[in-house]
Design an enzyme around this catalytic site. Sequence first.
Site, short mmCIF file in Angstrom:
data_model
loop_
_atom_site.label_atom_id
_atom_site.label_comp_id
_atom_site.label_asym_id
_atom_site.label_seq_id
_atom_site.Cartn_x
_atom_site.Cartn_y
_atom_site.Cartn_z
N CYS A 49 -3.87 -7.49 -19.10
CA CYS A 49 -3.74 -8.91 -19.44
C CYS A 49 -2.29 -9.25 -19.70
O CYS A 49 -1.60 -8.53 -20.45
CB CYS A 49 -4.59 -9.26 -20.66
N PHE A 85 -30.35 -8.73 -44.10
CA PHE A 85 -29.32 -9.43 -43.31
C PHE A 85 -29.86 -9.67 -41.90
O PHE A 85 -29.22 -9.37 -40.90
CB PHE A 85 -28.01 -8.63 -43.25
N CYS A 136 -20.51 -3.00 -39.12
CA CYS A 136 -19.35 -3.49 -38.36
C CYS A 136 -18.05 -3.11 -39.05
O CYS A 136 -16.98 -3.59 -38.68
CB CYS A 136 -19.43 -5.00 -38.15
#
EC number: 2.1.1.190
Length: 438
Positions: free
Chosen positions: A82, A301, A396
Amino acid sequence: MARFFQPKKKLQPESKHQQVLVEKLDHQGAGIAYLNKKPLFIDGTLPGEEVVTQLTESKSKFARGKLIKLLKPAAERVEPFCSHFNQCGGCDMQHMDYQAQLAYKQRTLLQLMKKFSGSEILLSPPVTGLEKAYRRRARVSLMWDKKSRQLQFGFRRKQSKQIENVTQCPVLVAELECLLPELKAILSHFHHPEHLGHVELVAADNGAVITLRHTGPLLDEDVAKLRQCAEQHQATLYLMPASDQLERISGEAPYYQEIGFKVPFEPNNFIQVNQKVNQQMVVQALEWLDPQSSDRVLDLFCGLGNFSLPIASKAKSVTGVEGVDDMVQKAALNASLNQINNAQFFHANLEQDFVGQPWASEKFDKILLDPARAGASGIIEQVSALGAKRVVYVSCNPATLARDSQSLLEQGYRLTKLGMLDMFPYTSHLESMALFEK
């Protein structure tokens, strides 16, 4: 006039160039060299590389540097794909071979688990998907520059409020990436560009979703141009005049399919960025949890029901608990839509003691929890009180997983499986899954 002697200013440490050898990576993907036995963190470098760095920060226990020149590259170094790499705050590991990234992330996970919990275990194979064109959602930042009279359209730079202008992003799915140049052109000609906040892009299974957050009124003719763009791309258009207000202008309400279940959502709801990895993650969670027809399962959650719905198809019952009331209501609707009648959902503050809640009065055979980055420190000590013999923790943030695992081990659980989930290729971010059993 008298002239007084003024000594020349000494060169500040922050401006000095140093030649160093990078020895390893930290848990955020920065290279670590040592200068006078003090760790020196240098973004964009790899272990084994000899580099020239400019000191940008010097503290008593560490320093930071900027890569000035690469003298000896590592074998794992590759050319970034990129043109915005090093400016955009999204990807930070495009300079590293993908297989080397996977190995680094797995080492990081093992190191953190050993450091915080003392646990050593063989890793399960990593869950991976596409290396590029994997992101099904992104937030495009907008800012009207009064001086240049140009609309800044792109992604935030690393640790900065500045915007890196982009009209392409190789990690976005194709149906979102193709929208970037056209959206920039349309929004740049809005009559009140100072009212523009950001654009949220999501790729649902039934088409792209464009959500424009705006902080002031928009002219009908401007909205009409945006609507025309959305319709040409068979996309759904939403306007968001406030953080808690959504107005669907055109198109269908979005949804995604999850191993046989239809999950409707709104563009401001949380869904996993990487669809292929999410699908594999759900399958693995089911395998590790192994719900039986006699099991009562607790999903903490639970969100929209990403795990609850598939678990309900195998277990006797599922209780989903979520801290955001709107998500609880949507999860219940999603269960009803999929003709699931053995799941119930509750709203609760999952940072506080919940054992006394009515839904927690029943014992559970198995528990799945999928907390945010802060982890589950507020409730992790209560898990054993619920009676579960098996706990699957989807994380996470490996640091908070390692921290919370200490509590589970103290409650008599054993860590029996651990695996890395590569939800965000070409970034240092890693997700993981752990199985604890009694």
